[in-house]
Scaffold this motif. Structure first.
Motif, PDB file in Angstrom:
ATOM      1  N   THR A 280      49.750 -10.751 -32.684  1.00 36.45           N
ATOM      2  CA  THR A 280      51.170 -10.889 -32.377  1.00 36.45           C
ATOM      3  C   THR A 280      51.366 -11.037 -30.882  1.00 36.45           C
ATOM      4  O   THR A 280      50.729 -10.354 -30.089  1.00 36.45           O
TER       5      THR A 280
ATOM      6  N   ARG B  15      53.428 -14.860 -34.416  1.00 38.50           N
ATOM      7  CA  ARG B  15      52.227 -14.309 -35.051  1.00 38.50           C
ATOM      8  C   ARG B  15      51.266 -15.452 -35.354  1.00 38.50           C
ATOM      9  O   ARG B  15      51.660 -16.508 -35.836  1.00 38.50           O
TER      10      ARG B  15
ATOM     11  N   HIS C 110      48.525 -16.900 -37.616  1.00 40.87           N
ATOM     12  CA  HIS C 110      48.084 -16.763 -38.999  1.00 40.87           C
ATOM     13  C   HIS C 110      46.773 -17.508 -39.212  1.00 40.87           C
ATOM     14  O   HIS C 110      46.319 -18.261 -38.345  1.00 40.87           O
TER      15      HIS C 110
ATOM     16  N   GLU D  52      58.362 -14.935 -36.085  1.00 48.25           N
ATOM     17  CA  GLU D  52      58.831 -13.916 -37.020  1.00 48.25           C
ATOM     18  C   GLU D  52      60.105 -13.303 -36.471  1.00 48.25           C
ATOM     19  O   GLU D  52      60.352 -13.296 -35.290  1.00 48.25           O
ATOM     20  N   THR D  53      60.903 -12.788 -37.366  1.00 48.96           N
ATOM     21  CA  THR D  53      62.159 -12.166 -36.944  1.00 48.96           C
ATOM     22  C   THR D  53      62.104 -10.674 -37.088  1.00 48.96           C
ATOM     23  O   THR D  53      61.259 -10.099 -37.661  1.00 48.96           O
TER      24      THR D  53
END
Length: 91
Positions: free
Chosen positions: A71, A80, A82, A90-91
């Motif tokens: 992150t 992030r 992946h 991301e929220t």
């Protein structure tokens, strides 16, 4: 060894290998002065060259830190990493 010369110079100094440490550190400083001071013609390099090893060690610490976690907070956004190398906000 080439990309992290200051780290390896420090490791050599700690191991008592003063000759190798001096060679690595001198090569790093010479490369920084040549690129910054001569090729890029940045006059501030000549005054602040002695800070190059500190910047290198900070960069090495950031690089090592990048090996842990997935992150990143960038400009107020949470990102992030992946599988497959995809970066998703991301929220």
């Amino acid at each position: 060894v080439v990309t992290q010369a200051t780290f390896w110079a420090l490791a050599a100094f700690l191991a008592g290998e003063w000759d190798w440490g001096t060679v690595a550190l001198a090569a790093r400083l010479a490369a920084g002065l040549m690129v910054g001071g001569i090729i890029l013609k940045d006059r501030s390099v000549w005054r602040w060259f002695w800070l190059m090893p500190l910047r290198d060690l900070f960069g090495f610490a950031v690089w090592v830190g990048g090996c842990f976690g997935s992150t990143v907070y960038w400009r107020g956004r949470k990102l992030r990493l992946h599988a497959g190398g995809h970066i998703i906000e991301e929220t």
